[in-house]
Design a protein around this motif. Structure first.
Motif, PDB file in Angstrom:
ATOM      1  N   GLY A  69       0.869  -1.248  -0.113  1.00 60.21           N
ATOM      2  CA  GLY A  69      -0.283  -0.114  -0.248  1.00 60.21           C
ATOM      3  C   GLY A  69       1.087   0.962  -0.025  1.00 60.21           C
ATOM      4  N   LEU A  70       2.286   1.281  -0.250  1.00 57.76           N
ATOM      5  CA  LEU A  70       2.682   2.698  -0.150  1.00 57.76           C
ATOM      6  C   LEU A  70       2.898   3.465  -1.645  1.00 57.76           C
ATOM      7  CD1 LEU A  70       6.657   1.055   0.224  1.00 57.76           C
ATOM      8  CD2 LEU A  70       4.737   2.738   2.170  1.00 57.76           C
ATOM      9  N   PRO A  71       2.492   5.063  -1.355  1.00 58.28           N
ATOM     10  CA  PRO A  71       1.482   5.141  -2.841  1.00 58.28           C
ATOM     11  C   PRO A  71       2.750   5.912  -3.746  1.00 58.28           C
ATOM     12  CG  PRO A  71       1.861   6.603  -0.834  1.00 58.28           C
ATOM     13  CD  PRO A  71       2.568   5.368  -0.194  1.00 58.28           C
ATOM     14  N   ARG A  72       2.359   5.648  -4.689  1.00 62.20           N
ATOM     15  CA  ARG A  72       3.460   6.744  -6.215  1.00 62.20           C
ATOM     16  C   ARG A  72       3.901   7.929  -5.642  1.00 62.20           C
ATOM     17  NH1 ARG A  72       2.588   5.196 -11.653  1.00 62.20           N
ATOM     18  NH2 ARG A  72       1.169   3.014 -11.562  1.00 62.20           N
ATOM     19  N   ARG A  73       4.910   7.640  -5.685  1.00 65.95           N
ATOM     20  CA  ARG A  73       5.665   9.453  -5.948  1.00 65.95           C
ATOM     21  C   ARG A  73       6.870   9.585  -6.770  1.00 65.95           C
ATOM     22  NH1 ARG A  73      10.446   9.407  -1.495  1.00 65.95           N
ATOM     23  NH2 ARG A  73      11.551   9.873  -3.061  1.00 65.95           N
ATOM     24  N   ALA A  74       7.366  10.638  -6.990  1.00 65.72           N
ATOM     25  CA  ALA A  74       8.679  10.905  -7.555  1.00 65.72           C
ATOM     26  C   ALA A  74       9.927   9.970  -6.707  1.00 65.72           C
ATOM     27  CB  ALA A  74       8.414  12.514  -7.682  1.00 65.72           C
ATOM     28  N   ALA A  75      11.098  10.381  -7.953  1.00 62.60           N
ATOM     29  CA  ALA A  75      12.070   9.873  -8.142  1.00 62.60           C
ATOM     30  C   ALA A  75      12.477   8.511  -7.071  1.00 62.60           C
ATOM     31  CB  ALA A  75      12.675  10.982  -5.679  1.00 62.60           C
ATOM     32  N   VAL A  76      11.201   7.562  -7.909  1.00 62.88           N
ATOM     33  CA  VAL A  76      11.899   5.958  -8.319  1.00 62.88           C
ATOM     34  C   VAL A  76      11.871   5.109  -8.784  1.00 62.88           C
ATOM     35  CG1 VAL A  76      10.459   3.778  -7.264  1.00 62.88           C
ATOM     36  CG2 VAL A  76       9.625   6.427  -6.431  1.00 62.88           C
ATOM     37  N   GLN A  77      13.272   4.670  -9.017  1.00 63.37           N
ATOM     38  CA  GLN A  77      13.743   3.521  -9.611  1.00 63.37           C
ATOM     39  C   GLN A  77      14.321   2.503 -10.417  1.00 63.37           C
ATOM     40  OE1 GLN A  77      17.880   6.623 -10.506  1.00 63.37           O
ATOM     41  NE2 GLN A  77      17.138   7.093 -12.391  1.00 63.37           N
ATOM     42  N   VAL A  78      13.837   1.766 -10.838  1.00 60.68           N
ATOM     43  CA  VAL A  78      13.768   0.426 -10.469  1.00 60.68           C
ATOM     44  C   VAL A  78      15.103   0.153 -11.643  1.00 60.68           C
ATOM     45  CG1 VAL A  78      13.096  -1.901 -11.308  1.00 60.68           C
ATOM     46  CG2 VAL A  78      11.067  -0.812  -9.996  1.00 60.68           C
ATOM     47  N   VAL A  79      15.638  -0.485 -10.710  1.00 59.80           N
ATOM     48  CA  VAL A  79      17.401  -1.468 -10.639  1.00 59.80           C
ATOM     49  C   VAL A  79      17.819  -3.111 -11.062  1.00 59.80           C
ATOM     50  CG1 VAL A  79      18.202   0.749  -9.763  1.00 59.80           C
ATOM     51  CG2 VAL A  79      18.110  -1.391  -8.267  1.00 59.80           C
ATOM     52  N   CYS A  80      17.657  -3.466 -11.710  1.00 61.60           N
ATOM     53  CA  CYS A  80      17.940  -4.749 -12.406  1.00 61.60           C
ATOM     54  C   CYS A  80      18.920  -4.856 -12.388  1.00 61.60           C
ATOM     55  CB  CYS A  80      17.050  -5.066 -13.301  1.00 61.60           C
ATOM     56  SG  CYS A  80      17.547  -4.326 -14.993  1.00 61.60           S
ATOM     57  N   ILE A  81      20.142  -6.198 -12.290  1.00 61.08           N
ATOM     58  CA  ILE A  81      21.328  -6.924 -13.090  1.00 61.08           C
ATOM     59  C   ILE A  81      21.031  -7.602 -14.242  1.00 61.08           C
ATOM     60  CG2 ILE A  81      23.199  -8.442 -12.392  1.00 61.08           C
ATOM     61  CD1 ILE A  81      23.411  -6.207 -10.894  1.00 61.08           C
ATOM     62  N   GLY A  82      21.727  -6.888 -15.698  1.00 59.20           N
ATOM     63  CA  GLY A  82      21.864  -7.849 -16.809  1.00 59.20           C
ATOM     64  C   GLY A  82      20.334  -7.044 -17.037  1.00 59.20           C
ATOM     65  N   THR A  83      20.262  -7.305 -18.537  1.00 64.49           N
ATOM     66  CA  THR A  83      19.765  -6.791 -19.414  1.00 64.49           C
ATOM     67  C   THR A  83      17.907  -6.615 -18.642  1.00 64.49           C
ATOM     68  OG1 THR A  83      20.147  -7.432 -21.698  1.00 64.49           O
ATOM     69  CG2 THR A  83      17.903  -6.592 -21.934  1.00 64.49           C
ATOM     70  N   GLY A 116      14.222  -6.971 -18.253  1.00 62.33           N
ATOM     71  CA  GLY A 116      12.608  -8.011 -18.748  1.00 62.33           C
ATOM     72  C   GLY A 116      11.633  -7.494 -18.776  1.00 62.33           C
ATOM     73  N   LEU A 117      10.298  -8.348 -18.961  1.00 64.70           N
ATOM     74  CA  LEU A 117       9.129  -7.884 -19.040  1.00 64.70           C
ATOM     75  C   LEU A 117       8.997  -7.918 -17.730  1.00 64.70           C
ATOM     76  CD1 LEU A 117       6.585  -7.444 -19.617  1.00 64.70           C
ATOM     77  CD2 LEU A 117       6.198 -10.173 -19.717  1.00 64.70           C
ATOM     78  N   SER A 118       9.257  -8.212 -16.408  1.00 65.16           N
ATOM     79  CA  SER A 118       9.027  -8.495 -15.246  1.00 65.16           C
ATOM     80  C   SER A 118       9.777  -7.151 -14.151  1.00 65.16           C
ATOM     81  CB  SER A 118       9.750  -9.572 -14.441  1.00 65.16           C
ATOM     82  OG  SER A 118      11.243  -9.838 -14.379  1.00 65.16           O
ATOM     83  N   GLU A 119      10.945  -6.265 -15.048  1.00 62.74           N
ATOM     84  CA  GLU A 119      11.545  -4.973 -14.146  1.00 62.74           C
ATOM     85  C   GLU A 119      10.189  -4.218 -15.234  1.00 62.74           C
ATOM     86  OE1 GLU A 119      14.328  -8.144 -13.756  1.00 62.74           O
ATOM     87  OE2 GLU A 119      13.546  -7.817 -15.189  1.00 62.74           O
ATOM     88  N   TRP A 120       9.941  -4.202 -16.367  1.00 63.56           N
ATOM     89  CA  TRP A 120       9.267  -3.149 -16.861  1.00 63.56           C
ATOM     90  C   TRP A 120       7.789  -3.147 -15.792  1.00 63.56           C
ATOM     91  CZ3 TRP A 120      11.874   0.799 -18.325  1.00 63.56           C
ATOM     92  CH2 TRP A 120      13.245   0.213 -19.350  1.00 63.56           C
ATOM     93  N   ARG A 121       7.037  -4.247 -16.267  1.00 63.23           N
ATOM     94  CA  ARG A 121       6.299  -4.832 -14.893  1.00 63.23           C
ATOM     95  C   ARG A 121       6.515  -3.958 -13.652  1.00 63.23           C
ATOM     96  NH1 ARG A 121       3.782 -10.522 -16.656  1.00 63.23           N
ATOM     97  NH2 ARG A 121       2.810  -9.754 -18.687  1.00 63.23           N
ATOM     98  N   ALA A 122       7.625  -4.376 -12.706  1.00 66.82           N
ATOM     99  CA  ALA A 122       7.844  -3.569 -11.507  1.00 66.82           C
ATOM    100  C   ALA A 122       7.256  -1.737 -11.574  1.00 66.82           C
ATOM    101  CB  ALA A 122       8.700  -4.088 -11.219  1.00 66.82           C
ATOM    102  N   GLU A 168      10.084   5.807 -12.470  1.00 65.28           N
ATOM    103  CA  GLU A 168      10.895   7.096 -13.743  1.00 65.28           C
ATOM    104  C   GLU A 168      11.453   6.395 -14.811  1.00 65.28           C
ATOM    105  OE1 GLU A 168      13.788   9.521 -11.893  1.00 65.28           O
ATOM    106  OE2 GLU A 168      11.993  10.665 -10.476  1.00 65.28           O
ATOM    107  N   THR A 169      12.172   5.172 -14.863  1.00 65.32           N
ATOM    108  CA  THR A 169      12.999   4.169 -15.549  1.00 65.32           C
ATOM    109  C   THR A 169      13.561   2.978 -15.300  1.00 65.32           C
ATOM    110  OG1 THR A 169      14.344   4.367 -16.926  1.00 65.32           O
ATOM    111  CG2 THR A 169      15.220   5.334 -15.501  1.00 65.32           C
ATOM    112  N   VAL A 170      14.085   2.482 -15.613  1.00 67.42           N
ATOM    113  CA  VAL A 170      14.606   1.150 -14.941  1.00 67.42           C
ATOM    114  C   VAL A 170      15.637   1.275 -15.326  1.00 67.42           C
ATOM    115  CG1 VAL A 170      14.967  -1.741 -15.186  1.00 67.42           C
ATOM    116  CG2 VAL A 170      12.474  -0.294 -15.648  1.00 67.42           C
ATOM    117  N   LEU A 171      17.162   0.978 -14.347  1.00 71.19           N
ATOM    118  CA  LEU A 171      18.432   1.737 -14.695  1.00 71.19           C
ATOM    119  C   LEU A 171      19.019  -0.470 -14.585  1.00 71.19           C
ATOM    120  CD1 LEU A 171      19.619   4.000 -12.469  1.00 71.19           C
ATOM    121  CD2 LEU A 171      19.164   3.891 -15.081  1.00 71.19           C
TER     122      LEU A 171
END
Length: 363
Positions: free
Chosen positions: A68-82, A84-90, A97-100
């Motif tokens: 239940g944590l709300p959306r807010r600015a300055a959030v990025q998803v990070v991952c190892i490697g290229t 995938g669908l799971s990262e973009w869905r997350a 803002e982006t996936v790094l």
């Protein structure tokens, strides 16, 4: 929700169960000189709200949404490697803002953490001004807004020229002979720039406004998107008002400036063909930015009202500006100088009042 209570003293929050990601995040935070708090799952709401920047792996992003944590600015998803669908869905689920990809994107993460800290500390703002058609007077209004803001606030701001075909804002302000760098000589390393060093390196007006111009002729150069972002964030990071004169033509630099702007101003002469020419541009900007308005510039030879033009464009009317007496001659004889009660000063003041009243986006 935006990170309205974040300050540079609060730590960057990393939420990950991946040890390799954690190591890369620690390196980036250290390089950006940012304190770091690490969590292996959903964080307390207070920490979530107060963090100047949030970094989450895909699994933890979904857990935070489920908690239940709300959306807010300055959030990025990070991952190892290229990613995938799971990262973009997350990223979509948490509003990132982006996936790094780490460690490949560590330099970009360092720049983002450093810029976010400067911006939170400074509290500056940015106005983007563009013409609804060629010759609308956007450059003149952008310069007038920067000069008016400097007189009003008692400190020089930053005027940024983004149009290499505009002839140079230094010439419009009469500082073309003043020493200092223009865009072709400005080198941005690592996506970051020191605001103090930038102000010291640029030509200034008598009012203290630093002017970053594109130059003229063979020396004219369009700024890149990364350089523009770094310059704007640096200015806002020290509390400056940054005013950008934006070209009408689409491109990465224009998109970057409009994305960063707290207020976008479209300048349109009070003429039927000018209003018709501005329709496509107004529709595009209106669809991509929450704070867009129009300034209508007289004279109106056909009696077209400013409110009618605003209605046609589907934009709020920010100011209706009478013709500026003697403007063309003044620009030929030493550059723009504002009178206290001039129409340009009045329009610029209206824009600044709107910005001060909270029209700009939180970020």
């Amino acid at each position: 929700m935006d990170a309205t209570h974040a300050t540079p003293d609060h730590p960057v929050v990393a939420v990950t169960k991946d040890t390799e990601l954690a190591v890369s995040i620690r390196r980036a935070a250290a390089a950006a000189d940012r304190p770091l708090a690490e969590h292996g799952g959903p964080v307390p709401r207070r920490a979530w709200d107060r963090a100047p920047h949030l970094l989450l792996d895909a699994g933890c992003a979904h857990e935070c949404v489920a908690a239940g944590l709300p959306r807010r600015a300055a959030v990025q998803v990070v991952c190892i490697g290229t990613p995938g669908l799971s990262e973009w869905r997350a990223a979509a689920a948490v509003g990132a803002e982006t996936v790094l990809t780490l460690p490949d994107d560590e330099a970009a993460l360092v720049a983002a953490l450093a810029q976010r800290a400067e911006r939170a500390a400074g509290g500056g703002a940015m106005i983007a001004v563009l013409g609804g058609r060629g010759g609308a007077g956007a450059s003149t209004l952008a310069a007038a807004t920067a000069l008016t803001a400097s007189a009003r606030r008692g400190r020089g701001g930053l005027l940024v020229d983004c149009d290499p075909r505009g002839g140079g804002l230094d010439l419009l302000l009469g500082v073309e002979r003043n020493p200092g760098l223009r865009w072709p000589a400005v080198v941005i390393e690592g996506g970051a720039v020191s605001a103090a060093a930038l102000h010291d390196a640029l030509p200034r007006t008598d009012d203290g406004v630093a002017v970053l111009s594109c130059g003229r002729g063979a020396g004219a150069a369009a700024p890149g998107a990364a350089a523009l972002r770094a310059v704007v964030e640096a200015g806002r990071g020290v509390g400056d008002l940054v005013v950008c004169d934006v070209p009408r033509q689409p491109g990465s630099a224009t998109e970057t400036v409009l994305d960063l702007a707290d207020l976008v101003v479209v300048v349109v002469p009070a003429q039927l063909r000018a209003a018709a020419a501005a329709e496509t541009l107004a529709a595009a900007v209106r669809g991509s930015h929450p704070n867009v308005g129009v300034v209508v510039r007289g004279p109106a030879p056909g009696g077209l009202r400013a409110a009618d033009i605003a209605d046609l464009l589907g934009l709020p009317l920010l100011a209706a500006m009478r013709p500026e007496p003697g403007l063309a001659g003044a620009l030929e004889r030493g550059g723009l100088r504002l009178r206290r009660r001039s129409p340009l000063t009045g329009a610029a003041t209206a824009l600044l009042d709107l910005l001060d009243a909270g029209a700009g986006r939180a970020s």
